[in-house]
Design a protein around this motif. Structure first.
Motif, PDB file in Angstrom:
ATOM      1  N   ASP A 757     -23.724 -89.140  27.463  1.00 17.26           N
ATOM      2  CA  ASP A 757     -24.520 -88.854  28.651  1.00 17.26           C
ATOM      3  C   ASP A 757     -25.952 -89.360  28.531  1.00 17.26           C
ATOM      4  O   ASP A 757     -26.527 -89.852  29.491  1.00 17.26           O
ATOM      5  N   ALA A 758     -26.536 -89.229  27.354  1.00 16.46           N
ATOM      6  CA  ALA A 758     -27.949 -89.584  27.188  1.00 16.46           C
ATOM      7  C   ALA A 758     -28.160 -91.070  26.901  1.00 16.46           C
ATOM      8  O   ALA A 758     -29.295 -91.520  26.765  1.00 16.46           O
ATOM      9  N   ASP A 759     -27.080 -91.838  26.805  1.00 12.19           N
ATOM     10  CA  ASP A 759     -27.182 -93.255  26.441  1.00 12.19           C
ATOM     11  C   ASP A 759     -27.443 -94.084  27.688  1.00 12.19           C
ATOM     12  O   ASP A 759     -26.625 -94.115  28.610  1.00 12.19           O
ATOM     13  N   ALA A 760     -28.599 -94.770  27.730  1.00 13.66           N
ATOM     14  CA  ALA A 760     -28.937 -95.607  28.877  1.00 13.66           C
ATOM     15  C   ALA A 760     -28.129 -96.899  28.897  1.00 13.66           C
ATOM     16  O   ALA A 760     -28.021 -97.544  29.935  1.00 13.66           O
ATOM     17  N   GLU A 761     -27.582 -97.286  27.752  1.00 12.12           N
ATOM     18  CA  GLU A 761     -26.801 -98.527  27.665  1.00 12.12           C
ATOM     19  C   GLU A 761     -25.449 -98.246  26.999  1.00 12.12           C
ATOM     20  O   GLU A 761     -25.167 -98.724  25.900  1.00 12.12           O
ATOM     21  N   PRO A 762     -24.602 -97.458  27.643  1.00  8.45           N
ATOM     22  CA  PRO A 762     -23.345 -97.046  26.998  1.00  8.45           C
ATOM     23  C   PRO A 762     -22.402 -98.199  26.703  1.00  8.45           C
ATOM     24  O   PRO A 762     -21.703 -98.181  25.693  1.00  8.45           O
ATOM     25  N   TYR A 763     -22.377 -99.209  27.574  1.00  9.58           N
ATOM     26  CA  TYR A 763     -21.478-100.341  27.321  1.00  9.58           C
ATOM     27  C   TYR A 763     -21.944-101.137  26.105  1.00  9.58           C
ATOM     28  O   TYR A 763     -21.145-101.475  25.229  1.00  9.58           O
ATOM     29  N   ASP A 764     -23.239-101.425  26.033  1.00 10.17           N
ATOM     30  CA  ASP A 764     -23.754-102.191  24.896  1.00 10.17           C
ATOM     31  C   ASP A 764     -23.574-101.427  23.594  1.00 10.17           C
ATOM     32  O   ASP A 764     -23.277-102.020  22.551  1.00 10.17           O
ATOM     33  N   SER A 765     -23.741-100.117  23.644  1.00  8.18           N
ATOM     34  CA  SER A 765     -23.495 -99.304  22.442  1.00  8.18           C
ATOM     35  C   SER A 765     -22.041 -99.409  22.017  1.00  8.18           C
ATOM     36  O   SER A 765     -21.724 -99.541  20.825  1.00  8.18           O
ATOM     37  N   ALA A 766     -21.138 -99.349  22.994  1.00  8.68           N
ATOM     38  CA  ALA A 766     -19.708 -99.460  22.686  1.00  8.68           C
ATOM     39  C   ALA A 766     -19.375-100.826  22.105  1.00  8.68           C
ATOM     40  O   ALA A 766     -18.534-100.950  21.210  1.00  8.68           O
ATOM     41  N   GLN A 767     -20.057-101.860  22.579  1.00  5.20           N
ATOM     42  CA  GLN A 767     -19.786-103.208  22.085  1.00  5.20           C
ATOM     43  C   GLN A 767     -20.296-103.416  20.660  1.00  5.20           C
ATOM     44  O   GLN A 767     -19.711-104.173  19.886  1.00  5.20           O
ATOM     45  N   ARG A 768     -21.366-102.740  20.298  1.00  3.39           N
ATOM     46  CA  ARG A 768     -21.835-102.830  18.914  1.00  3.39           C
ATOM     47  C   ARG A 768     -20.812-102.203  17.972  1.00  3.39           C
ATOM     48  O   ARG A 768     -20.556-102.716  16.876  1.00  3.39           O
ATOM     49  N   ASP A 769     -20.204-101.102  18.404  1.00  2.00           N
ATOM     50  CA  ASP A 769     -19.128-100.497  17.609  1.00  2.00           C
ATOM     51  C   ASP A 769     -17.901-101.405  17.591  1.00  2.00           C
ATOM     52  O   ASP A 769     -17.219-101.522  16.573  1.00  2.00           O
ATOM     53  N   GLU A 770     -17.633-102.053  18.708  1.00  4.59           N
ATOM     54  CA  GLU A 770     -16.453-102.909  18.800  1.00  4.59           C
ATOM     55  C   GLU A 770     -16.578-104.131  17.885  1.00  4.59           C
ATOM     56  O   GLU A 770     -15.573-104.635  17.382  1.00  4.59           O
ATOM     57  N   ALA A 771     -17.788-104.611  17.661  1.00  8.10           N
ATOM     58  CA  ALA A 771     -17.981-105.735  16.748  1.00  8.10           C
ATOM     59  C   ALA A 771     -17.514-105.366  15.339  1.00  8.10           C
ATOM     60  O   ALA A 771     -16.918-106.179  14.627  1.00  8.10           O
ATOM     61  N   LEU A 772     -17.761-104.114  14.935  1.00  4.03           N
ATOM     62  CA  LEU A 772     -17.296-103.646  13.625  1.00  4.03           C
ATOM     63  C   LEU A 772     -15.770-103.560  13.598  1.00  4.03           C
ATOM     64  O   LEU A 772     -15.125-103.924  12.611  1.00  4.03           O
ATOM     65  N   ARG A 773     -15.201-103.074  14.702  1.00  9.15           N
ATOM     66  CA  ARG A 773     -13.743-102.947  14.762  1.00  9.15           C
ATOM     67  C   ARG A 773     -13.069-104.318  14.752  1.00  9.15           C
ATOM     68  O   ARG A 773     -11.968-104.472  14.214  1.00  9.15           O
ATOM     69  N   LEU A 774     -13.719-105.318  15.340  1.00 10.10           N
ATOM     70  CA  LEU A 774     -13.149-106.667  15.342  1.00 10.10           C
ATOM     71  C   LEU A 774     -13.074-107.226  13.925  1.00 10.10           C
ATOM     72  O   LEU A 774     -12.088-107.864  13.543  1.00 10.10           O
ATOM     73  N   ALA A 775     -14.113-106.966  13.122  1.00 11.34           N
ATOM     74  CA  ALA A 775     -14.077-107.392  11.722  1.00 11.34           C
ATOM     75  C   ALA A 775     -12.977-106.661  10.969  1.00 11.34           C
ATOM     76  O   ALA A 775     -12.283-107.243  10.125  1.00 11.34           O
ATOM     77  N   TYR A 776     -12.791-105.366  11.269  1.00  9.98           N
ATOM     78  CA  TYR A 776     -11.714-104.582  10.651  1.00  9.98           C
ATOM     79  C   TYR A 776     -10.358-105.216  10.940  1.00  9.98           C
ATOM     80  O   TYR A 776      -9.512-105.360  10.048  1.00  9.98           O
ATOM     81  N   VAL A 777     -10.138-105.603  12.201  1.00 11.98           N
ATOM     82  CA  VAL A 777      -8.874-106.235  12.583  1.00 11.98           C
ATOM     83  C   VAL A 777      -8.676-107.531  11.807  1.00 11.98           C
ATOM     84  O   VAL A 777      -7.587-107.811  11.284  1.00 11.98           O
ATOM     85  N   GLY A 778      -9.735-108.340  11.710  1.00 17.13           N
ATOM     86  CA  GLY A 778      -9.617-109.611  11.000  1.00 17.13           C
ATOM     87  C   GLY A 778      -9.263-109.424   9.530  1.00 17.13           C
ATOM     88  O   GLY A 778      -8.343-110.068   9.009  1.00 17.13           O
ATOM     89  N   ILE A 779      -9.960-108.544   8.838  1.00 19.05           N
ATOM     90  CA  ILE A 779      -9.729-108.331   7.412  1.00 19.05           C
ATOM     91  C   ILE A 779      -8.333-107.792   7.148  1.00 19.05           C
ATOM     92  O   ILE A 779      -7.652-108.215   6.204  1.00 19.05           O
ATOM     93  N   THR A 780      -7.883-106.852   7.986  1.00 21.16           N
ATOM     94  CA  THR A 780      -6.595-106.191   7.733  1.00 21.16           C
ATOM     95  C   THR A 780      -5.392-107.050   8.100  1.00 21.16           C
ATOM     96  O   THR A 780      -4.255-106.595   7.991  1.00 21.16           O
ATOM     97  N   ARG A 781      -5.609-108.296   8.505  1.00 21.65           N
ATOM     98  CA  ARG A 781      -4.469-109.213   8.670  1.00 21.65           C
ATOM     99  C   ARG A 781      -3.982-109.707   7.313  1.00 21.65           C
ATOM    100  O   ARG A 781      -2.882-110.245   7.198  1.00 21.65           O
ATOM    101  N   ALA A 782      -4.805-109.549   6.276  1.00 19.67           N
ATOM    102  CA  ALA A 782      -4.523-110.143   4.964  1.00 19.67           C
ATOM    103  C   ALA A 782      -3.574-109.282   4.145  1.00 19.67           C
ATOM    104  O   ALA A 782      -3.721-108.063   4.076  1.00 19.67           O
ATOM    105  N   VAL A 783      -2.638-109.935   3.496  1.00 21.42           N
ATOM    106  CA  VAL A 783      -1.736-109.267   2.561  1.00 21.42           C
ATOM    107  C   VAL A 783      -2.356-109.251   1.166  1.00 21.42           C
ATOM    108  O   VAL A 783      -2.415-108.208   0.516  1.00 21.42           O
TER     109      VAL A 783
END
Length: 822
Positions: A757-783
């Protein structure tokens, strides 16, 4: 003998107790006194006594009778009334649950039998873990399964279907398994057919396809069942070349490219609207001028400082330069351009006179022709020291820094054709210019921008027109005109598509027709269309959008409201929902999806009882890869209690190698793994990266592409496209970061109730978290091996990058970058 009170004096005893003669004398004497009206004390006393006596007797008799009756009644019943009622009016509690309160009839004996059958018919590597059995045997109406990377969820989902159909007698027609892409759907169908056949329940391809669906392929038949929409086409499925299943909604929900057939519809609607709608024309003109006009350069920019010194020299040769450039455009058939008046007006730059080539009255903008990149870059004017290309570059830089007139610089002959078609109001052409909405990484054709922005808004479950009406922008912000134009265009496009024969509709509009805002439409559907939604199993649920969630909830409410009549004579009764996902792998927020609905599953899908399963074993990667990926993403909001553990035989622990960007070094390492017979996955963030690395690994690409598809061991994909895949060795090229700010997406995110509620830029905040999740997806493709090549960070430059989370002092990272900790 009547009893008298023992204390009655003799003189007051009744006459009946006196001797007979005395009684007669008393009475005669009493009558005489009465006639003489004289007082006779003795008689008075006897009268008083008679009254006392008779009154006493009557009172005793009456009191005894009434007292006895009251006593008997009181002994029979004692009633105590106390009023506990509230003065406040209270309505009955609302039953908000999406499901009836029921349980699957699973006995201990049945579970034991199923486990024995699985042990006998499936290989050891496919035997479910304790957590997977908990998922398979969930008996509650709703189930959420947190399944990390490599958790082996597909086999568990198939065994869940086997339980419902083979052991409990539920009809396949009562269930749907939802996958997100064609590829994942195809793989799941094959696995379902394979396992059911082992249980003597052979399933044909069409039967399996009817169960395993995408959301799109489930909503399309619902709309087609309505009168007048029997032949309805989905806008996203329009194509000049249709393959099998293309017309059935089996499409990728994250496909963004506009094909030629779709563009024809967009262009036709645009030109019709432009001709008829005055306000729309008023909005397009400043957008075109803003998009086409030359972008400004700061005067202290290095290129400006370098070229401002030759301003006077460049002005002297400018007319001759204009002649040469015009000749090139004329010979190419690109000049003159209809709608642009050829006009050599002069423009003052730092006191020197330069020339334009034309003027667009409709846009109020001047036009300068540039040097087409297809021409010979070494071309030189007679007597000139610089090439024509270099002279044009000097002029362009000076105009960018010092010209304040509305100016359009046409860089190519192709660009001139688009502008010409637009100005000529060619119905087969679009507006003729690109636009870049604030927050987007690149510009795109205007109508493509309309489709992308409208799609994002609708994926959030919002109406485009209503959402635009709640947005706010600065008065001079071009995005203000863009979104007002979008509001007008989108309504016109929906009407235009419905007017086609057969009618056309976007998938988002289909979902909204049967969402929570219009639940009455679901009542128009036959039971047969709703029944497949009764037992719903959804994979990759972390990437679901608010629009889809609304449709799912509305469908489940309608199924429950129809009650037992919907299930007469069937084994499958009631309804259930099982969702499998991993909030750490939610990477499509830029399209409007959100992990919120998975993370807050119990709140979003109210149920009498919910089973929560945590699949913590990773059957793909060794522990170092798991730990490195989790270390990157751990600062992002997540479901609590998550920690994956490598399953199976202990593998050699190799840390994730982090290197400075080195395309040649990456290619050499990739070649080593490929020559060792390992599968290789090369992931990139930008298409330009694929082109650059392609120069170094072309020999491997050529060798691999010459092999049969089943034997190929090299894949090159974006990070997003690699979801669900794996390889022995994974190479990550480029960082994961959120680079922009998106004012409009932040606004509609708040409208959709997403973010804090208090976040003036909720989408941009979510995208900063999503950048971390994208790296997680990339790394976890590896056997076994993972290499991550990232660009060096420039000094003083700050950004939210996934590589900032790398901990070189931890055993699961091998950080050999030249610059550390900056």
């Amino acid at each position: 003998m009547p009893q008298h009170p023992p204390d009655l004096p003799p003189e007051l005893r009744p006459l009946a107790d006196m001797p007979l003669l005395k009684r007669l004398a008393a009475r005669l004497f009493g009558h005489g006194l009465t006639r003489l009206r004289a007082q006779h004390r003795f008689s008075w006393l006897h009268g008083q006594a008679d009254g006392f006596r008779s009154g006493h007797e009557a009172g005793v008799e009456y009191g005894y009778r009434e007292g006895k009756a009251d006593g008997i009644e009181e002994g029979r019943q004692v009633l105590l009334i106390r009023d506990f009622r509230s003065d406040e009016h209270r309505a009955p509690i609302i039953d908000a649950s999406l499901f009836d309160d029921w349980r699957l009839p699973l006995t201990a004996e049945l579970k034991k039998r199923i486990k024995a059958d699985v042990a006998r018919l499936l290989p050891a590597r496919s035997q479910p873990s304790a957590a997977q059995w908990k998922m398979i045997f969930s008996d509650t109406p709703s189930t959420s399964v947190i399944a990390g990377a490599g958790a082996g969820k597909s086999t568990s989902l198939v065994l869940r279907i086997l339980l419902l159909t083979h052991y409990l007698g539920f009809e396949l027609s009562s269930m749907t398994v939802v996958t997100f892409t064609r590829e994942s759907r195809k793989d799941f169908i094959n696995k379902l057919m394979e396992i059911l056949s082992l249980w003597g329940q052979p399933l044909g391809l069409k039967e399996a396809q009817a169960v395993v669906r995408t959301f799109h392929s489930r909503i399309l038949p619902m709309v087609r069942s309505l009168p007048g929409f029997e032949r309805l086409q989905a806008f996203e499925n329009l194509s000049a070349r249709k393959g099998p299943g293309d017309d059935e909604g089996d499409s990728n929900p994250f496909e963004l490219r506009i094909n030629d057939v779709q563009r024809q519809q967009l262009n036709a609607c645009y030109h019709r609207l432009y001709a008829r709608h005055a306000r729309f024309r008023e909005l397009i003109a400043p957008l075109a001028r803003h998009a086409l006009q030359l972008k400004e350069l700061e005067r202290d920019h290095p290129d400006v400082q370098k070229r401002v010194a030759v301003t006077e020299l460049a002005a002297k040769r400018d007319e001759d330069l204009c002649d040469v450039v015009e000749d090139l455009w004329f010979r190419a058939g690109a000049w003159p351009i209809k709608g642009i008046e050829p006009n050599r007006q002069t423009v003052e730059i730092n006191g020197a006179q330069f020339h334009c080539h034309g003027y667009i009255a409709e846009l109020g903008a001047w036009v300068v022709l540039g040097f087409d990149p297809r021409e010979n870059p070494q071309m030189v004017r007679p007597g000139a020291k610089l090439s024509v290309r270099a002279e044009c570059a000097v002029k362009r830089t000076l105009f960018q820094a010092f010209c304040r007139k509305p100016l359009i610089w046409l860089d190519s002959y192709e660009e001139s054709k688009r502008v010409s078609s637009s100005l000529a109001e060619d119905a087969t052409a679009g507006p003729g210019f690109d636009y870049k909405v604030k927050g987007e990484l690149a510009s795109s054709p205007l109508l493509d921008c309309f489709v992308t922005a409208a799609g994002f808004i609708e994926n959030l479950g919002l109406d485009v027109t209503n959402a635009v009406g709640q947005m706010s922008f600065a008065e001079d912000d071009p995005d203000r005109s863009f979104f007002e134009a979008l509001s007008i265009f989108w309504k016109a496009l929906e009407d235009h598509l419905l007017d086609q024969s057969p009618p056309i509709m976007t998938y988002n509009r289909m979902f909204s027709l049967f969402g929570e805002n219009t639940p009455e439409n679901l009542k128009l559907l036959d039971d047969a269309l709703l029944r497949p939604m009764s037992h719903l199993m959804i994979d990759e649920f972390q990437d679901v959008s608010p629009q889809i969630v609304s449709w799912i909830r509305a469908s489940l409410r309608e199924i429950r409201s129809r009650g037992p009549a919907m299930h007469v004579g069937r084994g499958a009764q009631h309804s259930s929902l099982l969702c499998v996902g991993d909030d750490w792998q939610s990477i499509y927020g830029w399209r409007g999806s959100s992990p919120k609905y998975f993370m807050e599953f119990n709140k979003e899908f109210p149920s009498p009882a919910t089973t929560r399963v945590m699949l913590g074993e990773n059957y793909r990667s060794h522990q170092h890869i798991i730990d490195a990926a989790e270390h990157i993403v751990k600062s992002a909001p997540a479901i609590t209690g998550k920690k994956a553990k490598a399953s199976g035989n202990a593998k050699t622990l190799v840390p994730v190698a982090v290197r400075d960007r080195d395309d040649a070094g990456l290619a050499q390492q990739l070649l080593t793994h490929y020559n060792n017979g390992q599968s290789v996955l090369m992931l990139y963030r930008r298409s330009s990266d694929k082109y650059l690395i392609g120069q170094y690994i072309q020999s491997v690409v050529n060798l691999d592409s010459s092999l049969p598809p089943a034997a190929r061991r090299l894949k090159q994909l974006t990070y997003h496209s690699a979801k669900g895949l794996q390889a022995d060795a994974v190479f990550l090229l480029g960082d994961c970061q959120h680079l922009t700010r998106s004012p409009y997406k932040n606004q509609v995110y708040r409208m959709a109730g997403l973010g804090k509620d208090a976040d003036a830029e909720p989408y941009d905040s979510a995208q900063r978290d999503e950048a971390l999740r994208l790296a997680y997806v990339g790394i976890t493709r590896a056997v076994s091996h993972c290499y991550w090549y990232v660009e060096r960070q420039e000094a003083g430059v700050k950004g939210h990058k996934a590589s900032d989370r790398i901990a070189g002092n931890r055993p699961f990272f091998d950080d050999q970058r030249g610059v550390k900790g900056e």
